[in-house]
Design a protein around this motif. Structure first.
Motif, PDB file in Angstrom:
ATOM      1  N   VAL A   1       1.129   6.400 -12.323  1.00  0.00           N
ATOM      2  CA  VAL A   1       0.837   6.906 -13.657  1.00  0.00           C
ATOM      3  C   VAL A   1       0.478   5.701 -14.526  1.00  0.00           C
ATOM      4  N   SER A   2      -0.200   5.956 -15.619  1.00  0.00           N
ATOM      5  CA  SER A   2      -0.662   4.858 -16.467  1.00  0.00           C
ATOM      6  C   SER A   2       0.511   3.954 -16.840  1.00  0.00           C
ATOM      7  N   PRO A   3       0.429   2.665 -16.557  1.00  0.00           N
ATOM      8  CA  PRO A   3       1.609   1.801 -16.664  1.00  0.00           C
ATOM      9  C   PRO A   3       1.945   1.389 -18.089  1.00  0.00           C
ATOM     10  N   ALA A   4       3.241   1.249 -18.335  1.00  0.00           N
ATOM     11  CA  ALA A   4       3.743   0.658 -19.575  1.00  0.00           C
ATOM     12  C   ALA A   4       3.574  -0.855 -19.421  1.00  0.00           C
ATOM     13  N   LEU A   5       2.512  -1.387 -19.971  1.00  0.00           N
ATOM     14  CA  LEU A   5       2.112  -2.759 -19.655  1.00  0.00           C
ATOM     15  C   LEU A   5       3.150  -3.795 -20.073  1.00  0.00           C
ATOM     16  N   PHE A   6       3.760  -3.626 -21.243  1.00  0.00           N
ATOM     17  CA  PHE A   6       4.767  -4.602 -21.666  1.00  0.00           C
ATOM     18  C   PHE A   6       5.925  -4.624 -20.669  1.00  0.00           C
ATOM     19  N   THR A   7       6.315  -3.434 -20.232  1.00  0.00           N
ATOM     20  CA  THR A   7       7.440  -3.317 -19.313  1.00  0.00           C
ATOM     21  C   THR A   7       7.149  -4.006 -17.990  1.00  0.00           C
TER      22      THR A   7
ATOM     23  N   LEU B   1      -0.333  15.129  -8.402  1.00  0.00           N
ATOM     24  CA  LEU B   1      -0.473  16.009  -9.565  1.00  0.00           C
ATOM     25  C   LEU B   1      -0.530  15.243 -10.879  1.00  0.00           C
ATOM     26  N   LEU B   2      -0.010  14.033 -10.894  1.00  0.00           N
ATOM     27  CA  LEU B   2       0.010  13.247 -12.120  1.00  0.00           C
ATOM     28  C   LEU B   2      -1.159  12.280 -12.204  1.00  0.00           C
ATOM     29  N   ALA B   3      -2.102  12.398 -11.291  1.00  0.00           N
ATOM     30  CA  ALA B   3      -3.178  11.416 -11.180  1.00  0.00           C
ATOM     31  C   ALA B   3      -4.061  11.382 -12.415  1.00  0.00           C
ATOM     32  N   GLY B   4      -4.210  10.198 -12.961  1.00  0.00           N
ATOM     33  CA  GLY B   4      -5.186   9.924 -14.012  1.00  0.00           C
ATOM     34  C   GLY B   4      -6.126   8.840 -13.523  1.00  0.00           C
ATOM     35  N   TRP B   5      -6.745   8.168 -14.431  1.00  0.00           N
ATOM     36  CA  TRP B   5      -7.752   7.174 -14.043  1.00  0.00           C
ATOM     37  C   TRP B   5      -7.188   6.050 -13.187  1.00  0.00           C
TER      38      TRP B   5
ATOM     39  N   GLU C   1       0.816  -1.219   0.000  1.00  0.00           N
ATOM     40  CA  GLU C   1       0.000   0.000   0.000  1.00  0.00           C
ATOM     41  C   GLU C   1       0.853   1.274   0.000  1.00  0.00           C
ATOM     42  N   ARG C   2       2.138   1.137   0.313  1.00  0.00           N
ATOM     43  CA  ARG C   2       3.018   2.305   0.313  1.00  0.00           C
ATOM     44  C   ARG C   2       3.745   2.489  -1.012  1.00  0.00           C
ATOM     45  N   VAL C   3       3.503   1.607  -1.985  1.00  0.00           N
ATOM     46  CA  VAL C   3       4.278   1.618  -3.225  1.00  0.00           C
ATOM     47  C   VAL C   3       3.433   2.107  -4.402  1.00  0.00           C
ATOM     48  N   ALA C   4       3.962   3.089  -5.122  1.00  0.00           N
ATOM     49  CA  ALA C   4       3.364   3.563  -6.364  1.00  0.00           C
ATOM     50  C   ALA C   4       4.217   3.083  -7.531  1.00  0.00           C
ATOM     51  N   THR C   5       3.591   2.967  -8.699  1.00  0.00           N
ATOM     52  CA  THR C   5       4.314   2.575  -9.903  1.00  0.00           C
ATOM     53  C   THR C   5       4.273   3.708 -10.909  1.00  0.00           C
ATOM     54  N   GLY C   6       5.401   3.909 -11.572  1.00  0.00           N
ATOM     55  CA  GLY C   6       5.487   4.982 -12.549  1.00  0.00           C
ATOM     56  C   GLY C   6       6.447   4.641 -13.655  1.00  0.00           C
ATOM     57  N   ALA C   7       7.048   5.665 -14.236  1.00  0.00           N
ATOM     58  CA  ALA C   7       7.942   5.472 -15.369  1.00  0.00           C
ATOM     59  C   ALA C   7       9.355   5.956 -15.107  1.00  0.00           C
ATOM     60  N   SER C   8       9.542   6.906 -14.168  1.00  0.00           N
ATOM     61  CA  SER C   8      10.868   7.460 -13.928  1.00  0.00           C
ATOM     62  C   SER C   8      10.983   7.943 -12.495  1.00  0.00           C
ATOM     63  N   VAL C   9      12.224   8.099 -12.045  1.00  0.00           N
ATOM     64  CA  VAL C   9      12.475   8.663 -10.726  1.00  0.00           C
ATOM     65  C   VAL C   9      12.165  10.155 -10.714  1.00  0.00           C
TER      66      VAL C   9
ATOM     67  N   PRO D   1     -10.178   2.052 -10.346  1.00  0.00           N
ATOM     68  CA  PRO D   1      -9.699   2.665 -11.594  1.00  0.00           C
ATOM     69  C   PRO D   1     -10.701   2.619 -12.736  1.00  0.00           C
ATOM     70  N   TRP D   2     -11.326   1.477 -12.956  1.00  0.00           N
ATOM     71  CA  TRP D   2     -12.202   1.359 -14.120  1.00  0.00           C
ATOM     72  C   TRP D   2     -13.484   2.168 -13.954  1.00  0.00           C
ATOM     73  N   ASP D   3     -13.763   2.635 -12.748  1.00  0.00           N
ATOM     74  CA  ASP D   3     -14.892   3.544 -12.525  1.00  0.00           C
ATOM     75  C   ASP D   3     -14.441   5.005 -12.530  1.00  0.00           C
ATOM     76  N   SER D   4     -13.171   5.248 -12.875  1.00  0.00           N
ATOM     77  CA  SER D   4     -12.601   6.597 -12.801  1.00  0.00           C
ATOM     78  C   SER D   4     -12.127   7.100 -14.162  1.00  0.00           C
ATOM     79  N   CYS D   5     -12.700   6.548 -15.225  1.00  0.00           N
ATOM     80  CA  CYS D   5     -12.209   6.858 -16.570  1.00  0.00           C
ATOM     81  C   CYS D   5     -12.699   8.192 -17.116  1.00  0.00           C
ATOM     82  N   TYR D   6     -13.824   8.703 -16.594  1.00  0.00           N
ATOM     83  CA  TYR D   6     -14.425   9.894 -17.205  1.00  0.00           C
ATOM     84  C   TYR D   6     -14.706  10.954 -16.161  1.00  0.00           C
ATOM     85  N   GLY D   7     -14.338  12.179 -16.511  1.00  0.00           N
ATOM     86  CA  GLY D   7     -14.527  13.273 -15.587  1.00  0.00           C
ATOM     87  C   GLY D   7     -13.485  13.219 -14.479  1.00  0.00           C
ATOM     88  N   PRO D   8     -13.562  14.145 -13.530  1.00  0.00           N
ATOM     89  CA  PRO D   8     -12.610  14.127 -12.415  1.00  0.00           C
ATOM     90  C   PRO D   8     -12.711  12.824 -11.631  1.00  0.00           C
ATOM     91  N   VAL D   9     -11.583  12.356 -11.137  1.00  0.00           N
ATOM     92  CA  VAL D   9     -11.583  11.144 -10.317  1.00  0.00           C
ATOM     93  C   VAL D   9     -12.303  11.450  -9.012  1.00  0.00           C
TER      94      VAL D   9
END
Length: 350
Positions: free
Chosen positions: A246-252, A216-220, A71-79, A226-234
């Motif tokens: 942030v939206s994950p690079a799925l292949f990675t 600040l980078l929050a998306g759906w 629960e303390r870990v987020a996933t992203g693309a860069s440091v 998540p799947w209920d957060s696709c449209y409009g503000p979360v």
């Protein structure tokens, strides 16, 4: 039960003497297979739900390696993106204490704010340089340029004594040096070096109270559902650090899940002993050549002043190392052997 040697032999087939993990880790065979399968799913139009499951499995695996709840870990693309979140949370005029020559992705987000007081000191003076008014101490656990290790217990103690938070970049240590992420306020690491994953993934450890960070980078994907957060503000952000995803690079992440599973199978303590043992073997051999590396006891990274210009020659001889600021940087990981060390020393002696 699989032995260390059998596991490594089954997973890695380098064509050359590869001593450059501090730049990019080699991909295990299982990781290559996982990425290929993920790509095939996209090509065939197969539902991608299993790839999102890979993200969660990778998050949980990293959490175990880091010694914190998932629960303390987020996933992203860069440091850098997570450094930017921390920088954005600080009040104008706040002091950020850093290390001279630390990696740009760690320190630059604090400089580009423009209204923070960023102070850089020598690594060995970091703990003693924390002072009243220091808001954050940001440091790499292992220095990218030369492998020197930060005295994190001393830094943490000094930060606590002055009411400062700590932010550790574990990109050059996660995967070979045991982590104690729970002892720091923030920790980040990329997945393509010692964790041996593909490019495009990073992990971020935030405190239970989120440390005053705004997502600040929050998306759906940052929604509690998540799947209920696709449209409009979360409507409802995740109650965990997943709000900083942030939206994950799925292949990675499909590949990284496999790489992390291998690390867990072997055990970071075992990898640590192996890697540092090879680095120490190289240090001893350098002494026989009359060369003195940058002092970095206990590190899997060895930097040798004055030899960086030989990087091209070594590459042509089938030995991959780095040239960093004129220094030859060799990095030893689980797929390396004593023969790799001896081969490097033999060519350097020629």
């Amino acid at each position: 039960m699989e032995t260390f040697e059998n596991l490594v032999r089954a997973e890695f087939t380098p064509k050359h003497t590869y001593l450059n993990t501090a730049s990019n880790g080699l991909l295990p065979a299982r990781t290559v297979t996982a990425v290929q399968q993920a790509v095939r799913m996209r090509a065939e139009g197969t539902p991608l739900g299993p790839l999102y499951e890979d993200v969660e499995a990778a998050r949980a695996s990293f959490a175990r390696l880091a010694g914190v709840p998932a629960e303390r870990v987020a996933t992203g693309a860069s440091v850098a993106e997570y450094g930017a979140l921390i920088a954005a949370s600080l009040p104008a005029g706040a002091e950020v204490l850093t290390v001279e020559g630390d990696f740009a992705s760690l320190v630059n987000p604090f400089h580009v704010r423009g209204d923070l007081k960023v102070r850089a000191v020598p690594l060995e003076r970091l703990a003693e340089s924390v002072r009243p008014g220091t808001a954050l101490v940001a440091v790499s656990a292992a220095q990218s340029a030369d492998g020197r290790l930060a005295d994190l217990p001393s830094v943490r103690a000094a930060a606590r004594a002055h009411g400062a938070r700590t932010y550790v970049d574990a990109s050059q240590s996660a995967g070979w040096l045991p982590m104690e992420a729970g002892a720091d306020d923030f920790l980040a690491a990329v997945g393509f070096k010692w964790l041996m994953g593909p490019h495009g993934a990073s992990f971020f450890v935030a405190p239970q109270d989120f440390g005053g960070l705004t997502p600040l980078l929050a998306g759906w994907v940052a929604g509690e559902v998540p799947w209920d957060s696709c449209y409009g503000p979360v409507a409802e952000l995740a109650h965990s650090a997943r709000r900083f995803d942030v939206s994950p690079a799925l292949f990675t992440y499909a590949g990284l899940r496999a790489s992390l599973e291998l690390l867990e199978e072997i055990g970071v303590d075992v990898v640590h002993g192996h890697d540092v043992g090879l680095a120490d073997r190289f240090r001893a051999g350098l002494a026989g050549l009359g060369r003195e590396p940058v002092p970095a006891p206990g590190s899997a990274i060895v930097s040798v002043p004055g030899l960086g210009h030989r990087q091209g020659e070594l590459s042509r001889a089938g030995i991959e190392v780095s040239n960093r600021a004129g220094n030859l940087r060799a990095a030893f990981h689980l797929y390396n052997t004593p023969a790799d060390v001896d081969r490097l020393l033999e060519v350097l002696a020629a």
